[in-house]
Design a protein around this motif. Structure first.
Motif, mmCIF file in Angstrom:
data_model
loop_
_atom_site.group_PDB
_atom_site.id
_atom_site.type_symbol
_atom_site.label_atom_id
_atom_site.label_comp_id
_atom_site.label_asym_id
_atom_site.label_seq_id
_atom_site.Cartn_x
_atom_site.Cartn_y
_atom_site.Cartn_z
ATOM 1 N N GLN A 171 68.363 64.645 29.132
ATOM 2 C CA GLN A 171 68.930 63.311 28.931
ATOM 3 C C GLN A 171 69.814 62.910 30.117
ATOM 4 O O GLN A 171 69.734 61.786 30.607
ATOM 5 N N ALA A 172 70.639 63.830 30.590
ATOM 6 C CA ALA A 172 71.512 63.545 31.734
ATOM 7 C C ALA A 172 70.690 63.257 32.985
ATOM 8 O O ALA A 172 71.006 62.332 33.746
ATOM 9 N N LEU A 173 69.617 64.013 33.203
ATOM 10 C CA LEU A 173 68.760 63.787 34.364
ATOM 11 C C LEU A 173 68.086 62.415 34.273
ATOM 12 O O LEU A 173 67.956 61.710 35.289
ATOM 13 N N MET A 174 67.673 62.027 33.074
ATOM 14 C CA MET A 174 67.088 60.696 32.893
ATOM 15 C C MET A 174 68.102 59.611 33.238
ATOM 16 O O MET A 174 67.766 58.621 33.892
ATOM 17 N N LEU B 50 79.467 62.427 32.712
ATOM 18 C CA LEU B 50 79.133 63.835 32.946
ATOM 19 C C LEU B 50 77.826 63.980 33.733
ATOM 20 O O LEU B 50 77.714 64.828 34.623
ATOM 21 N N ALA B 51 76.849 63.147 33.410
ATOM 22 C CA ALA B 51 75.558 63.196 34.103
ATOM 23 C C ALA B 51 75.725 62.856 35.576
ATOM 24 O O ALA B 51 75.192 63.546 36.454
ATOM 25 N N LYS B 52 76.469 61.788 35.860
ATOM 26 C CA LYS B 52 76.684 61.372 37.258
ATOM 27 C C LYS B 52 77.443 62.447 38.033
ATOM 28 O O LYS B 52 77.122 62.725 39.185
ATOM 29 N N GLU B 53 78.455 63.048 37.394
ATOM 30 C CA GLU B 53 79.242 64.087 38.067
ATOM 31 C C GLU B 53 78.411 65.348 38.315
ATOM 32 O O GLU B 53 78.582 66.007 39.338
ATOM 33 N N LEU C 61 71.142 69.106 37.895
ATOM 34 C CA LEU C 61 70.420 68.878 36.640
ATOM 35 C C LEU C 61 68.963 69.300 36.758
ATOM 36 O O LEU C 61 68.415 69.901 35.827
ATOM 37 N N THR C 62 68.333 69.007 37.889
ATOM 38 C CA THR C 62 66.930 69.394 38.088
ATOM 39 C C THR C 62 66.792 70.914 38.088
ATOM 40 O O THR C 62 65.938 71.475 37.385
ATOM 41 N N LYS C 63 67.630 71.580 38.855
ATOM 42 C CA LYS C 63 67.592 73.047 38.920
ATOM 43 C C LYS C 63 67.873 73.650 37.538
ATOM 44 O O LYS C 63 67.190 74.580 37.097
ATOM 45 N N SER C 64 68.870 73.109 36.840
ATOM 46 C CA SER C 64 69.238 73.622 35.518
ATOM 47 C C SER C 64 68.120 73.425 34.505
ATOM 48 O O SER C 64 67.841 74.317 33.693
ATOM 49 N N LEU C 65 67.469 72.274 34.556
ATOM 50 C CA LEU C 65 66.379 71.998 33.617
ATOM 51 C C LEU C 65 65.236 72.990 33.820
ATOM 52 O O LEU C 65 64.692 73.525 32.844
ATOM 53 N N LEU C 66 64.910 73.280 35.069
ATOM 54 C CA LEU C 66 63.854 74.259 35.347
ATOM 55 C C LEU C 66 64.249 75.651 34.841
ATOM 56 O O LEU C 66 63.428 76.366 34.249
ATOM 57 N N LEU C 67 65.507 76.031 35.057
ATOM 58 C CA LEU C 67 65.971 77.343 34.587
ATOM 59 C C LEU C 67 66.012 77.416 33.064
ATOM 60 O O LEU C 67 65.688 78.459 32.473
ATOM 61 N N LEU C 68 66.403 76.324 32.416
ATOM 62 C CA LEU C 68 66.431 76.305 30.950
ATOM 63 C C LEU C 68 65.017 76.389 30.383
ATOM 64 O O LEU C 68 64.789 77.063 29.368
ATOM 65 N N ASP C 69 64.049 75.721 31.019
ATOM 66 C CA ASP C 69 62.654 75.830 30.585
ATOM 67 C C ASP C 69 62.170 77.272 30.712
ATOM 68 O O ASP C 69 61.510 77.800 29.823
ATOM 69 N N LYS C 70 62.522 77.896 31.816
ATOM 70 C CA LYS C 70 62.145 79.303 32.044
ATOM 71 C C LYS C 70 62.787 80.209 30.984
ATOM 72 O O LYS C 70 62.142 81.110 30.445
ATOM 73 N N THR C 71 64.044 79.946 30.675
ATOM 74 C CA THR C 71 64.756 80.728 29.654
ATOM 75 C C THR C 71 64.114 80.547 28.282
ATOM 76 O O THR C 71 63.922 81.519 27.544
#
Length: 187
Positions: free
Chosen positions: A125-128, A158-161, A167-177
């Motif tokens: 959501q933040a990345l969007m 929070l998203a902008k900060e 956010l992109t890196k985190s989303l990929l890591l969360l998908d992997k997790t």
């Protein structure tokens, strides 16, 4: 079943009504004390509510009635505020606070699937939000009607900060997790 838009003055009653209706639609029963407890937590996340109610329905099995004791025994309702605190710490990139909250939640036996799913949804959501803003969208809030007023403002800030790269890196890591958890023989 869709959780209707809830006004502040009748939120708890509407949530209680939705909970009772959902459980009934699943051919099960729920004790009024259990409904009241769940509604009083203020949980409005449909995915989370359905998952927890389905877990409770499975837990009661042939007894066919969800009781307050059952809710206390296996649900994560009482932990939701801390889950949201974890999401905020994650988006604020406050690693120390996030790790402390994560350890606390895991010690309380909150499902790692629930934690990863909530972090992933919030990160997505933040990345969007950031992507819409970066593309020149002037009214980002119109794309998030479920977030109103101060809640949208807080999440957008929070998203902008956090920024697109994090956010992109985190989303990929969360998908992997999440994939690793699904492939794991234990939670």
């Amino acid at each position: 079943i869709v959780l209707p838009e809830i006004k502040p003055w009748d939120k708890q009653a509407k949530i209680a009504e939705w909970i009772a209706g959902y459980v009934k639609a699943q051919n099960s029963k729920i004790h009024p004390q259990a409904v009241a407890f769940i509604a009083a937590t203020g949980t409005t996340d449909r995915f989370f509510l359905r998952e927890e109610l389905n877990k409770l329905i499975t837990y009661v099995g042939d007894k066919n009635e969800i009781t307050f004791t059952g809710v206390q025994a296996i649900s994560a309702f009482e932990h939701e505020e801390t889950v949201w605190q974890l999401v905020d710490a994650f988006l604020q990139r406050d690693r120390q606070k996030a790790v402390k909250l994560l350890q606390h939640l895991l010690q309380q036996q909150v499902s790692s699937f629930l934690l990863v799913r909530q972090l992933r949804n919030s990160c997505h959501q933040a990345l969007m939000m950031v992507s819409l803003s970066d593309s020149g969208e002037h009214n980002v809030q119109q794309h998030f009607p479920q977030l109103r007023g101060g809640i949208f403002d807080k999440n957008y800030k929070l998203a902008k900060e956090a920024g697109r790269p994090f956010l992109t890196k985190s989303l990929l890591l969360l998908d992997k997790t999440e994939r690793a958890l699904k492939d794991s023989p234990f939670d």
